[in-house]
Write an enzyme that holds these catalytic residues in place. Structure first.
Site, PDB file in Angstrom:
ATOM      1  CG  HIS A 230      -1.900  -1.117   1.199  1.00  0.00           C
ATOM      2  ND1 HIS A 230      -2.289  -1.829   2.309  1.00  0.00           N
ATOM      3  CD2 HIS A 230      -2.592  -1.645   0.159  1.00  0.00           C
ATOM      4  CE1 HIS A 230      -3.174  -2.741   1.959  1.00  0.00           C
ATOM      5  NE2 HIS A 230      -3.374  -2.647   0.657  1.00  0.00           N
TER       6      HIS A 230
ATOM      7  CG  HIS B  35       0.216  -3.824   5.503  1.00  0.00           C
ATOM      8  ND1 HIS B  35      -0.692  -3.486   4.539  1.00  0.00           N
ATOM      9  CD2 HIS B  35       0.709  -5.042   5.158  1.00  0.00           C
ATOM     10  CE1 HIS B  35      -0.750  -4.462   3.642  1.00  0.00           C
ATOM     11  NE2 HIS B  35       0.078  -5.417   3.991  1.00  0.00           N
TER      12      HIS B  35
ATOM     13  CD  GLU C 253      -1.978  -3.260   9.482  1.00  0.00           C
ATOM     14  OE1 GLU C 253      -1.687  -2.073   9.196  1.00  0.00           O
ATOM     15  OE2 GLU C 253      -2.700  -3.985   8.766  1.00  0.00           O
TER      16      GLU C 253
HETATM   17 ZN   LIG Z   1      -1.822  -1.760   4.351  1.00  0.00          ZN
END
Ligand SMILES: [Zn+2]
Length: 1216
Positions: A912, A1009, A1094
């Protein structure tokens, strides 16, 4: 025989008079003697008298264990005598007036409400209803109603609603009776079914007869009526009725009248009541229209402005601003289309895919006005943090995978090995025999061997050392594997690509650090001035890459746009066609420029930023391909970022939904003023990518914006007021949404001016910007003064729903048709500065390439490092794949065997693009892995690392937030990635499939992420059992075999990495995540330890960094700590290594067993870490070997607080 019953309470005298009387009453009830009305009357009158005169008697009746209330209620139920009934009602009124909720609670629990309602009904049937009876009944009901949760339903079923309404209608002038009836009505109305029914019965009109303009009389009646009306208007039917009967202007008139006359603010509650009615009416579209038509905006704006100086009137201002925000006319974004301004032609467009859908949408689909559902609005107005979390929680519960078959390993479906075999070339280390390697002189061994066309030799030359840094890509010697995009790799057709980045089709062939040629360019605003000023102006001169694409010379068609040059970019080299001759020329040019002394003052950061090199960065940019064909380099990426040493605290929350404080309110009011005073708005477009030649407005009155550089994102800037700008972000390419990431440049600022920036097309319903997160800013002036860094900045930051929206068709039918504003204020400190703003610390694809080159230079003879190119992306960028492990110590069989058989760890990041923090964590990991510490060495000896540091280079390059060039979220494509549309995912998955096929599936898979709504760093993993427990499906969960090893790594991290929080981890498999890397690698590849890690974009609320915003230092440390944790994991999982530490194995199996027991006994337990033993503390690397390195700060600082003494001692025992 009654006596014992009446005297159970300690301290209550058995000879109490009132108890004796109650005893008599009970006997009357039992013996059905109430027919004799006189006796009942007498006894109840005596009790009443006692209660009225002696406080203690009330206590005696209501004391615990006393059956007094039952006796009284039984009498009330049985007697037919009005006077007795009244006596008892008086008694109850006395009893329940004091004593708080408990007494009423007792009354309700004994069924008192029903008896009262029954009496209301029977009383009303009398030919001449007793007013006194009704008064007393309603007084009591008004007291008990709010405490009885079923009151509304009971009243309706009893038929009491109409009795009360009729009573009201007949007694509008009888204020004594009116008040309790209204109070009861207020309680009735809080039930939504009742509200509709009461509305039909004309109660709205009734209320409008009672409420009215300012009057000092009967204010309590007025207050209750307004509350009742407000409750009734929550029903959409009633709201519509009120609009139809033109009540909106009436309410506005009443509000103004009270506002004008209530000068001493004694009736705030009445004024608030009127606003409450307006608030509920405007929940429906018709209501909002009526409000606007009645000039409601101006009325509430003006009244609120007048209320501002009086602190106690805050609630009025808040409600007013809520209503005004809601009613602000919806509008479309000031864009020709919300589709991305850039388009990338895909190799093929799947018919049902998002891109086909997007471009098949009818014209004008963006044109929106208010089509919001009424309920939508009500819900989304309450954007509180808790609600958001609740929603999340619910959503997640709905989202949990319940299909057990989807939770079990996917058995077949794997590709034939023949097809996968070509990926062997990426795993040379698994077959390497090092026979030709010279261990006595490893360097020579490496460099002596020329690149063979099909060599087994994995060792590469550190090109960054061998070549002049400025031209690192000119003659690369390393071997690479390179799968062309969309192509199935074939072993025989695998010419090893000659360069780490293939020769670009179009060359950005000159780099020019230019000087502002005085006079030849019209840049009067930045004319160099003597002394310091001149230095600064020189410093501002831009790094520019002048270049054209292949069609560049062909006259600039639609694709090949000519971008305006920012004013500071002057004297640039004319665009040149790629080619050797010109390149040489350009070099000379650049040197000449340098020779003239116009060199940009690059901060000397070599010591602080070992992986950064501005010249190398520019070289890297040349081979980076962007859809808009960027030709500029942003200063921050060129200079680099040195993390500040000061702490950056999470901003104190400046407002709450309950009490918005001035900054937030001020901003809202400024927004509303645009509607009230439209003539004050400049509405001047100062930056617009939708216009082919974006005009340069350089009149000194406006800021200048730019975003046309790698990872840049800003589509449009509109100057709303002198110092206020509305900014619009660009959608991800080939999409019409997913905007959140921003990165742009601002110049032409005035020092000290209070600038306000509003990003007006944010999409998420809430943001960490509401919870202390600040934007990032990079000042070039600061940089050339020796402080090249991104700093958290901005004040009065808030995030709220605005009046822009899109049609549901344009939004793909999904929710979130409204946009949100993220606003921040800013004053600039330097004149003639160039500043950059970003959502998070930028990390471009070119930065990655630069870092990889620099990392390669760190390679020592002990390190085995290989860089391959996994494939090419849709945009023509290469996707690097790294292999890092330790060289074997010798070519002995044992050594080679150990080398080849090391377990694999597979890491990936940055799928991302907007989650730049993931890249900084990855940088930390890579730097650690290439480090010289003994710990790093042990780690390399322990594992073979396979790393794809950037899964979505195209998204990163083009400033996307979420997607790749296919307009899709690549982390939703893992189930069946397309080799044409998702090459990086397709080939990464193939690597893993190959490993599974040769029985070498990685021990750990982790995809890095960033998380935009949570704090700290945490992991998502996959657990069959924990998922099954969450769903409460009656699967025989205890029969499901599952090793609990998936919890070990996050557990270790929670003890070693200060930013990491175990409490935020989850191991549940969600349906919406079934196509993510984590779930697919777990299920299809069979990797038990498959994670998403994350990292917060905001900061931490626990641990060492509690209260601080996260910075690159902390992110990089996280990446390094991840490595340390892997080493600990190794020591826990490898029997070979633990031959001398067998007890450690016992500890882990103990843990696992304990967990199994705990788990099966409490299957609803979601997060179990509280119960688990913190065994890991004592399994400290330093405790078992002497080579504890310095760069494991937390090893020396065990989190003792997490261990109870006994636990800690136990483990110490077990280890010694
Ligand atoms: Zn992500």
């Amino acid at each position: 025989m009654n006596k014992p019953k009446m005297t159970t309470e300690k301290g209550v005298p058995s000879n109490s008079r009132v108890l004796m009387l109650l005893g008599q009453l009970e006997r009357l009830n039992r013996e059905a003697m109430l027919a004799d009305a006189e006796i009942g009357r007498q006894i109840t009158a005596k009790i009443l008298h006692l209660i009225q005169t002696q406080e203690k008697t009330r206590k005696e009746i209501m004391s615990k264990g006393s059956s007094g209330m039952e006796v009284i209620l039984a009498t009330l139920e049985n007697t037919q005598d009005l006077q007795t009934i009244l006596n008892i009602l008086y008694i109850l009124n006395e009893l329940l007036t004091v004593g708080g909720g408990r007494r009423v609670g007792v009354f309700v629990s004994k069924g008192g409400t029903g008896i009262l309602l029954q009496l209301v009904l029977s009383g009303s049937k009398e030919s001449l209803p007793s007013e006194e009876l009704m008064l007393q009944l309603h007084s009591l009901l008004a007291k008990v109603g709010p405490k009885d949760r079923k009151f509304g339903v009971k009243a309706r079923l009893n038929g009491a609603l109409n009795v009360t309404v009729n009573l009201l209608k007949q007694n509008l002038q009888n204020h004594k009776l009116l008040l309790p009836c209204l109070q009861v009505l207020r309680v009735y109305s809080s039930n939504s079914v009742n509200a509709v029914s009461l509305g039909k019965n004309g109660v709205l009109e009734l209320m409008f007869k009672i409420i009215g303009p300012y009057s000092k009389k009967n204010t309590s009646l007025l207050k209750v009526s307004l509350d009742t009306l407000g409750a009734l208007l929550k029903s959409k039917t009633n709201a519509r009725r009120a609009v139809d009967r033109a009540h909106v202007p009436v309410l506005l008139y009443i509000y103004q009248d009270w506002h004008r006359n209530d000068t001493r603010h004694r009736h705030m509650l009445i004024r608030k009541g009127v606003l409450g009615c307006l608030k509920n009416i405007t929940n429906i579209k018709l209501g909002r229209k009526a409000f606007i038509d009645a000039d409601g905006m101006r009325i509430l704006y003006n009244t609120s402005t007048e209320c501002l100086p009086v602190r106690t009137l805050d609630p009025l201002i808040n409600t007013s601003s809520l209503i005004m925000r809601k009613c602000f006319p919806k509008n479309r974004l000031p864009l020709p289309t919300i589709k991305s301004v850039f388009h990338h032609q895909l190799p093929h467009v799947p018919a049902g895919g998002p891109v086909a859908q997007l471009y098949n949408q009818p014209l004008g689909v963006d044109d929106v006005v208010d089509e919001s559902d009424d309920n939508d609005d009500v819900e989304t107005e309450n954007d509180t943090e808790n609600e958001e979390e609740d929603k999340d929680h619910h959503a997640r519960n709905d989202d949990i995978e319940t299909d057990i078959n989807k939770l079990r390993p996917k058995e077949t479906n794997s590709r034939p090995f023949e097809e996968l075999k070509i990926y062997e070339r990426f795993f040379l280390e698994l077959s390497e025999d090092f026979q030709r390697f010279n261990f006595d002189n490893p360097k020579s061994g490496v460099t002596a061997t020329p690149a063979a066309p099909k060599s087994q030799r994995p060792i590469i030359v550190p090109t960054a050392q061998a070549l002049p840094p400025k031209y690192p890509t000119a003659a690369p010697l390393q071997e690479e594997c390179h799968l062309a995009k969309g192509e199935q790799p074939h072993p025989e057709a695998s010419p090893l690509a000659p360069a780490p980045t293939p020769a670009p089709v179009h060359t950005l062939d000159t780099i020019n650090i230019t000087k502002d040629h005085d006079g030849c360019c019209d840049h009067s605003q930045v004319r160099p001035q003597p002394g310091l000023e001149q230095e600064l102006v020189q410093g501002m001169e831009r790094v520019a890459l002048e270049g054209t694409g292949p069609q560049g010379g062909a006259g600039g068609g639609g694709v090949n746009r000519h971008y305006r040059q920012p004013p500071l970019l002057a004297g640039g080299v004319a665009a040149q066609q790629g080619g050797g001759a010109e390149e040489t020329l350009a070099e000379e040019w650049a040197e000449e420029e340098g020779g003239e002394g116009a060199v940009l003052e690059v901060p000397d950061t070599a010591l602080l930023l070992p992986l950064h090199d501005p010249d190398l960065y520019v070289e890297m940019v040349k081979s980076t391909r962007s859809v808009p064909q960027y030709s500029e380099v942003a200063y921050p990426d060129y200079f680099g970022h040195v993390a500040p040493t000061f702490r950056e605290h999470i901003l104190e929350r400046v407002y709450g939904v309950q009490s918005p404080l001035p900054p937030y309110r001020t901003k809202i009011f400024q927004d509303i003023e645009r509607l009230i005073h439209p003539n004050d708005i400049l509405d001047k477009v100062v930056y617009d990518l939708d216009i082919q030649s974006c005009p340069v407005i350089d009149d000194g009155e406006s800021l200048k914006f730019n975003s046309q550089f790698e990872s840049g994102n800003l589509r449009k800037a509109i100057q709303a007021r002198k110092f206020e700008y509305d900014l619009v972000l660009n959608s991800d390419i080939n999409s019409n949404h997913y905007h959140q990431w921003f990165y742009f440049e601002v110049s032409g600022m005035r020092v000290g001016a209070p600038y306000r920036f509003n990003i007006i097309n944010c999409e998420k319903s809430n943001s960490q910007f509401n919870y202390g997160m600040q934007v990032l800013m990079y000042s070039v002036q600061e940089a050339i003064s020796g402080r090249p860094r991104w700093v958290r900045t901005g004040t009065d930051i808030c995030y709220y729903k605005n009046h822009f929206s899109r049609s549901s068709i344009a939004a793909g039918g999904q929710k979130g048709k409204s946009y949100y504003t993220m606003t921040f204020s800013m004053t600039f400190n330097h004149k003639d500065d160039v500043c950059y703003f970003a959502y998070h610390y930028p990390y471009t694809y070119s930065t990655l390439k630069m870092h990889l080159q620099k990392l390669e230079a760190l390679r020592t003879p002990q390190i085995y490092m290989r860089q391959d190119i996994l494939c090419e992306t849709l945009g023509g960028n290469s996707c690097p794949l790294l292999t890092i492990t330790a060289m074997p110590e010798s070519t002995s069989n044992d050594q080679i065997c150990q080398f080849r058989n090391r377990p694999l760890v597979f890491l990936s990041s940055r799928v991302h693009p907007g989650e730049t923090n993931a890249s900084w964590v990855m940088k930390g990991t890579l730097e650690f892995l290439m480090g010289s510490s003994p710990l790093a060495h042990s780690l390399r000896e322990a594992y073979i690392f396979k790393i794809v540091p950037m899964l979505n280079p195209d998204g990163v390059v083009n400033g996307n937030h979420r997607c790749s060039l296919s307009g899709e979220d690549l982390n939703r494509q893992w189930q069946s990635p397309s080799p044409e549309l998702h090459p990086t995912i397709y080939h990464t998955k193939s690597l893993l499939q190959y490993l599974a096929a040769i029985q070498r599936a990685p021990l750990v898979f982790c995809d890095y992420h960033g998380h935009s709504r949570k704090k700290n760093v945490f992991m998502y993993g996959c657990s069959l059992k924990e998922t099954v427990w969450q769903t409460n499906i009656s699967a025989t969960s205890c029969e499901l075999h599952e090793d609990l090893g998936y919890r070990t790594l996050p557990k270790i991290l929670s003890q070693t990495a200060p930013a990491f929080s175990m409490a935020s981890c989850s191991f549940v498999v969600e349906r919406s995540k079934e196509a993510t890397a984590r779930v697919v690698v777990w299920r299809e590849i069979g990797v038990q330890r498959s994670y998403t890690m994350e990292s917060t974009l905001c900061g931490c609320d626990q641990g060492k960094y509690k209260g601080l915003q996260i910075g690159t230092r902390e992110l990089e440390e996280m990446g390094a700590q991840f490595c340390v944790a892997l080493l600990r994991l190794k020591r826990l999982t490898s029997p070979l290594e633990l031959r001398n530490h067998a007890h450690l194995l016992d500890v882990e199996s103990d843990l696992i067993e304990t967990r199994c027991k705990v788990s099966s006994s409490s299957p609803s337990t979601y997060v179990l870490e509280d119960e688990e033993h913190s065994f890991m503390e004592e399994v400290d690397y330093s405790a078992e070997s002497g080579d504890e390195p310095d760069n494991d700060p937390d090893a020396a600082d065990p989190h003792d607080n997490r261990l109870s003494d006994s636990e800690s001692n136990n483990h110490r025992d077990s280890l010694t």
